[in-house]
Design an enzyme around this catalytic site. Structure first.
Site, short mmCIF file in Angstrom:
data_model
loop_
_atom_site.label_atom_id
_atom_site.label_comp_id
_atom_site.label_asym_id
_atom_site.label_seq_id
_atom_site.Cartn_x
_atom_site.Cartn_y
_atom_site.Cartn_z
N THR A 1 -13.51 -3.78 -1.32
CA THR A 1 -13.38 -5.13 -0.75
C THR A 1 -13.93 -5.09 0.69
O THR A 1 -14.36 -4.03 1.17
CB THR A 1 -11.90 -5.58 -0.70
OG1 THR A 1 -11.22 -4.72 0.22
CG2 THR A 1 -11.24 -5.56 -2.05
N ASP A 2 -13.82 -6.23 1.38
CA ASP A 2 -14.23 -6.26 2.79
C ASP A 2 -13.43 -5.26 3.62
O ASP A 2 -13.95 -4.64 4.54
CB ASP A 2 -14.03 -7.66 3.38
CG ASP A 2 -15.03 -8.66 2.82
OD1 ASP A 2 -15.98 -8.21 2.12
OD2 ASP A 2 -14.87 -9.86 3.06
N LYS B 1 3.05 -2.38 6.24
CA LYS B 1 3.40 -2.25 4.82
C LYS B 1 4.80 -1.64 4.66
O LYS B 1 5.51 -1.96 3.71
CB LYS B 1 2.37 -1.41 4.07
CG LYS B 1 0.97 -2.03 4.04
CD LYS B 1 0.93 -3.41 3.42
CE LYS B 1 -0.49 -3.90 3.14
NZ LYS B 1 -0.55 -5.30 2.69
N SER C 1 0.84 -1.20 0.00
CA SER C 1 0.00 0.00 0.00
C SER C 1 0.88 1.25 0.00
O SER C 1 1.95 1.26 0.61
CB SER C 1 -0.89 0.01 1.25
OG SER C 1 -1.47 1.29 1.40
N TYR D 1 -1.42 -0.43 10.25
CA TYR D 1 -1.42 -1.00 8.89
C TYR D 1 -0.22 -0.47 8.10
O TYR D 1 0.49 -1.23 7.43
CB TYR D 1 -2.74 -0.61 8.24
CG TYR D 1 -2.92 -1.00 6.79
CD1 TYR D 1 -3.28 -2.30 6.45
CD2 TYR D 1 -2.78 -0.06 5.77
CE1 TYR D 1 -3.48 -2.65 5.12
CE2 TYR D 1 -2.99 -0.41 4.45
CZ TYR D 1 -3.33 -1.70 4.12
OH TYR D 1 -3.53 -2.04 2.80
N1 LIG Z 1 -8.80 -2.68 -0.59
C1 LIG Z 1 -7.97 -1.65 -0.69
O1 LIG Z 1 -8.38 -0.48 -0.92
C2 LIG Z 1 -6.49 -1.88 -0.59
C3 LIG Z 1 -5.63 -0.79 -0.82
C4 LIG Z 1 -4.27 -0.99 -0.74
C5 LIG Z 1 -3.78 -2.23 -0.43
N2 LIG Z 1 -4.62 -3.28 -0.19
C6 LIG Z 1 -4.03 -4.59 0.12
O2 LIG Z 1 -4.59 -5.59 -0.71
C7 LIG Z 1 -4.54 -6.85 -0.03
C8 LIG Z 1 -5.90 -7.50 -0.08
O3 LIG Z 1 -6.77 -6.71 0.68
P1 LIG Z 1 -8.33 -6.70 0.47
O4 LIG Z 1 -8.74 -5.31 0.25
O5 LIG Z 1 -8.70 -7.75 -0.55
O6 LIG Z 1 -8.78 -7.12 1.92
P2 LIG Z 1 -9.90 -8.14 2.43
O7 LIG Z 1 -11.09 -8.06 1.56
O8 LIG Z 1 -10.03 -7.87 3.88
O9 LIG Z 1 -9.21 -9.54 2.18
C9 LIG Z 1 -8.08 -9.92 2.92
C10 LIG Z 1 -7.85 -11.39 2.67
O10 LIG Z 1 -6.70 -11.78 3.42
C11 LIG Z 1 -7.01 -12.95 4.13
N3 LIG Z 1 -6.24 -12.98 5.37
C12 LIG Z 1 -6.25 -12.07 6.37
N4 LIG Z 1 -5.42 -12.43 7.35
C13 LIG Z 1 -4.86 -13.59 6.95
C14 LIG Z 1 -3.90 -14.46 7.52
N5 LIG Z 1 -3.36 -14.18 8.70
N6 LIG Z 1 -3.55 -15.56 6.84
C15 LIG Z 1 -4.08 -15.82 5.64
N7 LIG Z 1 -4.99 -15.03 5.03
C16 LIG Z 1 -5.37 -13.93 5.69
C17 LIG Z 1 -8.50 -12.90 4.39
O11 LIG Z 1 -8.97 -14.20 4.55
P3 LIG Z 1 -10.40 -14.50 5.24
O12 LIG Z 1 -11.44 -13.97 4.31
O13 LIG Z 1 -10.40 -15.97 5.38
O14 LIG Z 1 -10.38 -13.77 6.56
C18 LIG Z 1 -8.99 -12.27 3.09
O15 LIG Z 1 -9.20 -13.24 2.08
C19 LIG Z 1 -4.06 -6.55 1.39
O16 LIG Z 1 -2.68 -6.83 1.47
C20 LIG Z 1 -4.31 -5.06 1.54
O17 LIG Z 1 -3.42 -4.48 2.46
C21 LIG Z 1 -5.97 -3.13 -0.26
#
Ligand SMILES: NC(=O)c1ccc[n+]([C@@H]2O[C@H](COP(=O)([O-])OP(=O)(O)OC[C@H]3O[C@@H](n4cnc5c(N)ncnc54)[C@H](OP(=O)(O)O)[C@@H]3O)[C@@H](O)[C@H]2O)c1
Length: 163
Positions: free
Chosen positions: A117-118, A84, A24, A80
């Site tokens: 996302t979630d 990162k 991020s 967070y």
């Molecule tokens: N969404 C954004 O705007 C955004 C922006 C910048 C960066 N990111 C990055 O993108 C990545 C994906 O995020 P997202 O937005 O898709 O979030 P999300 O919807 O909350 O999904 C996170 C995923 O990670 C899994 N997870 C969490 N803790 C875990 C662990 N300890 N071991 C294995 N799996 C684990 C969760 O599994 P469960 O469903 O089983 O809990 C879920 O599938 C993250 O690294 C986040 O920091 C997201």
């Protein structure tokens, strides 16, 4: 741990291997207000896993004793952002180490941007599918176009050292 476990397999592979860590912009060096911490992370020759772990341990200790807010950590989503920051630093360290050793393993980071996302409770400027498509495109870049040690903000590669 996953990367360390996979490295021997990557080294045996005839093809170029790719690690694309999902990161991020909140963990970029320009978010760090503590200048000595920023210098430590920028000093590529002296950076080690131990120093990165030391940074996260220091943050946890400061959260515990209540002093973290005045210690120059990133201001937004601090916990967070620190995770990162550590991921980016480790990726940069690993990319340099593997390149020095002649291993054909590219290590880069990718920020998908504000994605629905979630994690964002469904808020965001793009869908998870759009972000996934860009990530897959970056992970599958042809060998000649595949950099290492870069941070991709959406699909633009940027040097850590300039951020
Ligand atoms: N969404 C954004 O705007 C955004 C922006 C910048 C960066 N990111 C990055 O993108 C990545 C994906 O995020 P997202 O937005 O898709 O979030 P999300 O919807 O909350 O999904 C996170 C995923 O990670 C899994 N997870 C969490 N803790 C875990 C662990 N300890 N071991 C294995 N799996 C684990 C969760 O599994 P469960 O469903 O089983 O809990 C879920 O599938 C993250 O690294 C986040 O920091 C997201």
């Amino acid at each position: 741990m996953l990367i360390e476990a996979l490295l021997p397999l990557f080294r045996r592979s005839a093809a170029n291997s790719r690690i694309l860590n999902i990161s991020s912009q909140l963990g970029l060096l320009n978010k760090v207000r503590d200048l000595s911490l920023r210098s430590m992370l920028l000093d590529e020759g002296a950076l080690t896993e131990g120093k990165i772990e030391g940074m996260t341990s220091r943050f946890l200790a400061e959260v515990k004793d209540g002093t973290w807010a005045r210690r120059g950590w990133p201001a937004v989503w601090t916990d967070y952002a620190v995770s990162k920051l550590a991921l980016n630093a480790y990726s940069r360290l690993l990319a340099a180490r593997l390149a020095r050793a002649g291993d054909r393993v590219a290590v880069n980071c990718f920020c998908p941007g504000f994605t629905r996302t979630d994690m964002t409770r469904g808020w965001g400027t793009r869908t998870a599918e759009e972000a996934g498509r860009v990530a897959a495109g970056l992970a599958l870049l042809p060998p000649g176009e595949l950099p290492t040690g870069k941070f991709f903000k959406w699909c633009t590669p940027q040097l850590y050292s300039k951020l």
